[in-house]
Design a protein around this motif. Structure first.
Motif, PDB file in Angstrom:
ATOM      1  N   LEU A  36       0.825  -1.249  -0.210  1.00  0.00           N
ATOM      2  CA  LEU A  36       0.040  -0.121   0.101  1.00  0.00           C
ATOM      3  C   LEU A  36       0.763   1.193   0.024  1.00  0.00           C
ATOM      4  O   LEU A  36       0.765   2.121  -0.830  1.00  0.00           O
ATOM      5  N   TRP A  37       1.763   1.433   0.893  1.00  0.00           N
ATOM      6  CA  TRP A  37       2.614   2.654   0.978  1.00  0.00           C
ATOM      7  C   TRP A  37       3.770   2.803  -0.299  1.00  0.00           C
ATOM      8  O   TRP A  37       3.895   3.820  -0.556  1.00  0.00           O
ATOM      9  N   ASP A  38       4.080   1.443  -0.779  1.00  0.00           N
ATOM     10  CA  ASP A  38       5.032   1.454  -2.105  1.00  0.00           C
ATOM     11  C   ASP A  38       4.059   2.153  -3.261  1.00  0.00           C
ATOM     12  O   ASP A  38       4.592   2.937  -3.944  1.00  0.00           O
ATOM     13  N   ILE A  39       2.758   1.560  -3.429  1.00  0.00           N
ATOM     14  CA  ILE A  39       2.236   2.121  -4.335  1.00  0.00           C
ATOM     15  C   ILE A  39       1.682   3.542  -4.169  1.00  0.00           C
ATOM     16  O   ILE A  39       1.789   4.534  -5.215  1.00  0.00           O
ATOM     17  N   THR A  40       1.298   3.955  -2.851  1.00  0.00           N
ATOM     18  CA  THR A  40       0.944   5.405  -2.683  1.00  0.00           C
ATOM     19  C   THR A  40       1.977   6.388  -2.837  1.00  0.00           C
ATOM     20  O   THR A  40       1.708   7.212  -3.529  1.00  0.00           O
ATOM     21  N   GLU A  41       3.140   5.978  -2.465  1.00  0.00           N
ATOM     22  CA  GLU A  41       4.376   6.989  -2.508  1.00  0.00           C
ATOM     23  C   GLU A  41       4.646   7.175  -4.018  1.00  0.00           C
ATOM     24  O   GLU A  41       4.712   8.284  -4.497  1.00  0.00           O
ATOM     25  N   ARG A 114       0.941   6.926 -14.643  1.00  0.00           N
ATOM     26  CA  ARG A 114       0.020   7.270 -13.661  1.00  0.00           C
ATOM     27  C   ARG A 114      -1.315   6.330 -13.457  1.00  0.00           C
ATOM     28  O   ARG A 114      -1.944   6.058 -12.441  1.00  0.00           O
ATOM     29  N   GLN A 115      -1.880   6.046 -14.844  1.00  0.00           N
ATOM     30  CA  GLN A 115      -2.887   5.262 -14.747  1.00  0.00           C
ATOM     31  C   GLN A 115      -2.766   3.815 -14.084  1.00  0.00           C
ATOM     32  O   GLN A 115      -3.688   3.294 -13.531  1.00  0.00           O
ATOM     33  N   GLN A 116      -1.663   3.167 -14.497  1.00  0.00           N
ATOM     34  CA  GLN A 116      -1.295   1.741 -13.941  1.00  0.00           C
ATOM     35  C   GLN A 116      -1.510   1.936 -12.269  1.00  0.00           C
ATOM     36  O   GLN A 116      -2.095   1.237 -11.471  1.00  0.00           O
ATOM     37  N   LEU A 117      -0.931   3.183 -11.595  1.00  0.00           N
ATOM     38  CA  LEU A 117      -0.761   3.281 -10.514  1.00  0.00           C
ATOM     39  C   LEU A 117      -2.030   3.632  -9.662  1.00  0.00           C
ATOM     40  O   LEU A 117      -2.415   3.238  -8.682  1.00  0.00           O
ATOM     41  N   TYR A 118      -2.919   4.437 -10.362  1.00  0.00           N
ATOM     42  CA  TYR A 118      -4.184   4.891 -10.160  1.00  0.00           C
ATOM     43  C   TYR A 118      -5.131   3.529 -10.011  1.00  0.00           C
ATOM     44  O   TYR A 118      -5.706   3.165  -8.898  1.00  0.00           O
ATOM     45  N   ASP A 119      -4.849   2.683 -10.884  1.00  0.00           N
ATOM     46  CA  ASP A 119      -5.668   1.104 -10.921  1.00  0.00           C
ATOM     47  C   ASP A 119      -5.276   0.592  -9.597  1.00  0.00           C
ATOM     48  O   ASP A 119      -6.028  -0.299  -9.089  1.00  0.00           O
ATOM     49  N   GLN A 120      -3.995   0.259  -9.294  1.00  0.00           N
ATOM     50  CA  GLN A 120      -3.407  -0.366  -8.206  1.00  0.00           C
ATOM     51  C   GLN A 120      -3.882   0.386  -6.999  1.00  0.00           C
ATOM     52  O   GLN A 120      -4.403  -0.583  -5.927  1.00  0.00           O
ATOM     53  N   HIS A 121      -3.962   1.475  -6.762  1.00  0.00           N
ATOM     54  CA  HIS A 121      -4.417   2.550  -5.611  1.00  0.00           C
ATOM     55  C   HIS A 121      -5.817   2.099  -5.513  1.00  0.00           C
ATOM     56  O   HIS A 121      -6.283   2.247  -4.476  1.00  0.00           O
ATOM     57  N   GLU A 122      -6.611   1.837  -6.665  1.00  0.00           N
ATOM     58  CA  GLU A 122      -8.088   1.769  -6.130  1.00  0.00           C
ATOM     59  C   GLU A 122      -8.419   0.694  -5.705  1.00  0.00           C
ATOM     60  O   GLU A 122      -9.351   0.507  -4.994  1.00  0.00           O
ATOM     61  N   ARG A 123      -7.947  -0.578  -5.943  1.00  0.00           N
ATOM     62  CA  ARG A 123      -8.066  -1.457  -5.063  1.00  0.00           C
ATOM     63  C   ARG A 123      -8.097  -1.345  -3.692  1.00  0.00           C
ATOM     64  O   ARG A 123      -8.971  -1.919  -2.906  1.00  0.00           O
TER      65      ARG A 123
END
Length: 200
Positions: A36-41, A114-123
């Motif tokens: 979570l923190w890796d994706i968020t950062e 940015r879209q790839q990280l948005y999708d990951q963060h959306e989970r």
């Protein structure tokens, strides 16, 4: 058929949304505080860079589309509060608002990553909405972002965007490990200060 299903699962696996387990097949990717923190950062870093570029390069058309996307999101939010709309409509309009905010940045690769990280963060974000009792004024957070964007206040808009993304991470951190909210909030503040400090 089986072929389209395998192709879809392979694509989801390449995006980190499902995991292939040897001869056992696929499963939904797990969730952890470290990830979570890796994706968020990473998301904060790319999101504020895209916002910075969009505010400096976006023209009148971008600005008009942002106002329209915010208005649609606000209307969906009002309908949800009145019990007259389903959550998926709000989700679609929320995504549209955030995509529109960064659309004027002018970098196809930045938007793609940015879209790839948005999708990951959306989970994680969806899980935080369903599992958390932590109160948030998400509509107010969106308003802070759009107000700063419309006057092209880059530092304020980037700060509001980072705060918005990190509020979700803090909320979910509390739901994954109860009692970790304060530690999560402190980590969130460090991430914001570090990333915003790198802005040119």
């Amino acid at each position: 058929g089986a072929s389209p299903l395998r192709e879809a699962l392979a694509r989801l696996s390449s995006e980190g949304l499902v995991v292939l387990e040897g001869q056992r097949g696929f499963r939904v990717a797990g969730a952890s505080l470290d990830e979570l923190w890796d994706i968020t950062e990473a998301r904060v870093l790319l999101e504020i860079e895209a916002v910075r570029k969009a505010l400096r390069a976006g023209g009148d058309l971008w600005e008009g589309e942002l106002v329209a996307a915010f208005h649609r999101l606000e209307r969906a939010d009002q309908r949800i509060k009145a019990g007259a709309a389903d959550f998926e409509e709000w989700e679609a309009r929320n995504r549209d608002f955030h995509d529109t905010l960064v659309a004027g940045c002018g970098s196809r690769w930045l938007l793609r990553l940015r879209q790839q990280l948005y999708d990951q963060h959306e989970r994680y974000r969806r899980a935080s909405i369903l599992r958390s009792g932590r109160p948030r004024d998400v509509s107010g957070e969106h308003r802070l972002i759009v107000d700063a964007a419309l006057v092209r206040d880059v530092p304020r808009c980037c700060r509001a965007t980072a705060d918005h993304v990190l509020a979700t991470a803090v909320t979910l951190a509390e739901s994954i490990e109860p009692g970790q909210g304060e530690a999560a909030a402190e980590r969130a503040r460090r991430i914001i200060d570090d990333q915003l400090g790198r802005m040119v």
